[in-house]
Scaffold this motif. Structure first.
Motif, short mmCIF file in Angstrom:
data_model
loop_
_atom_site.label_atom_id
_atom_site.label_comp_id
_atom_site.label_asym_id
_atom_site.label_seq_id
_atom_site.Cartn_x
_atom_site.Cartn_y
_atom_site.Cartn_z
N LYS A 40 -49.03 17.38 -75.46
CA LYS A 40 -48.61 18.26 -74.24
C LYS A 40 -47.26 17.67 -73.63
N THR A 41 -46.96 16.61 -73.55
CA THR A 41 -45.87 15.98 -73.09
C THR A 41 -44.61 16.01 -74.13
N VAL A 68 -32.80 25.37 -63.99
CA VAL A 68 -33.22 24.11 -63.33
C VAL A 68 -34.49 24.01 -63.27
N THR A 69 -35.25 22.76 -63.72
CA THR A 69 -36.66 22.72 -63.93
C THR A 69 -36.94 21.47 -62.92
N HIS A 70 -38.07 21.44 -62.56
CA HIS A 70 -38.45 20.30 -61.68
C HIS A 70 -40.08 19.78 -62.55
N ILE A 71 -40.24 18.74 -62.89
CA ILE A 71 -41.19 17.96 -63.54
C ILE A 71 -42.17 17.13 -62.74
N ILE A 72 -43.41 17.62 -62.68
CA ILE A 72 -44.41 16.90 -62.18
C ILE A 72 -45.10 16.24 -63.28
N PRO A 73 -44.76 14.79 -63.25
CA PRO A 73 -45.36 13.91 -64.44
C PRO A 73 -46.73 13.65 -64.32
N ASP A 74 -47.20 13.23 -65.41
CA ASP A 74 -48.64 12.83 -65.57
C ASP A 74 -48.86 11.53 -64.48
N GLN A 75 -49.59 11.74 -63.41
CA GLN A 75 -49.80 10.75 -62.34
C GLN A 75 -50.51 9.74 -62.76
N TYR A 76 -51.60 9.82 -63.80
CA TYR A 76 -52.27 8.89 -64.38
C TYR A 76 -51.44 7.73 -64.98
N LEU A 101 -42.94 22.36 -63.74
CA LEU A 101 -43.71 22.20 -64.86
C LEU A 101 -44.72 20.99 -64.79
N ALA A 102 -45.83 21.02 -64.76
CA ALA A 102 -46.80 19.87 -64.66
C ALA A 102 -47.38 19.44 -66.07
N ASP A 103 -46.92 18.07 -66.41
CA ASP A 103 -47.42 17.49 -67.41
C ASP A 103 -48.82 17.38 -67.64
#
Length: 200
Positions: A13-14, A27-35, A86-88
């Motif tokens: 995925k990443t 322009v993108t905004h990434i919500i990273p893997d919070q775990y 985008l959500a990782d």
């Protein structure tokens, strides 16, 4: 457009997200893997070290706190003004890890698993905010370990089964199974789907 990446650990995925970001002319905004982020912030080696810190019998409390914190990161979607978010790791995958550890804890204690309704509502709510969801199945690329991921095929398979169950239960918008086994092929698949949805 809100885009999520769904799948068990080690499904690419990443890597796919990073490839896509490099190709999107927006322009993108990434919500990273919070775990992973929480582990790094608090100096834990792996996410399961947080869950199992007080032992498997107490893991349900730790996992409930862990997943609630992770899911709260999606509140960013309501204030983001970028064209692509985008959500990782997506709400459904977070919830699958939650279900897995709650079930394991219950088995260890000899009790029935208790899933908090609030956490499911949270996952459901945020999953509905995504316009397209790219699902990465297991078995397409080899599972490779890293500093936070063990090579545990049984764990990967169990998480994938729960994710598939939750996809059927949550019914998110536009779930697309990524079929290619190459980085370039996966990126082209995603770009084509995004282009089709943008035009529709």
């Amino acid at each position: 457009m809100n885009i999520s990446f769904i799948g068990a650990q080690g499904t690419g995925k990443t890597t796919a997200l990073n490839q896509l970001v490099n190709r999107l002319d927006k322009v993108t905004h990434i919500i990273p893997d919070q775990y992973r982020n929480i582990c790094q912030d608090l100096n834990y080696s792996r996410p399961r070290d947080i869950v199992l810190e007080e032992g498997l019998t107490q893991s349900s409390q730790a996992m409930s706190a862990f997943v609630s914190t992770a899911l709260a990161s999606f509140s960013q979607l309501s204030v983001s003004r970028t064209e692509f978010n985008l959500a990782d790791l997506d709400p459904i995958s977070y919830y699958a890890f939650y279900e897995y550890w709650i079930t394991r804890s219950a088995k260890e204690n000899g009790t029935e698993p208790t899933y908090l309704p609030f956490i499911k509502k949270l996952a459901q709510h945020y999953s509905e905010l995504f316009d397209i969801n790219f699902y990465f199945p297991i078995g397409v690329i080899p599972l490779v370990g890293d500093e936070m991921r063990a090579v545990d095929l049984e764990f990967q398979s169990e998480i994938d089964k729960i994710i598939l169950k939750n996809l059927d239960d949550f019914k998110p918008h536009n779930v697309i199974t990524i079929e290619s086994d190459t980085e370039q092929g996966r990126c082209e698949e995603m770009l084509e789907w995004i282009s089709n949805l943008t035009r529709s």
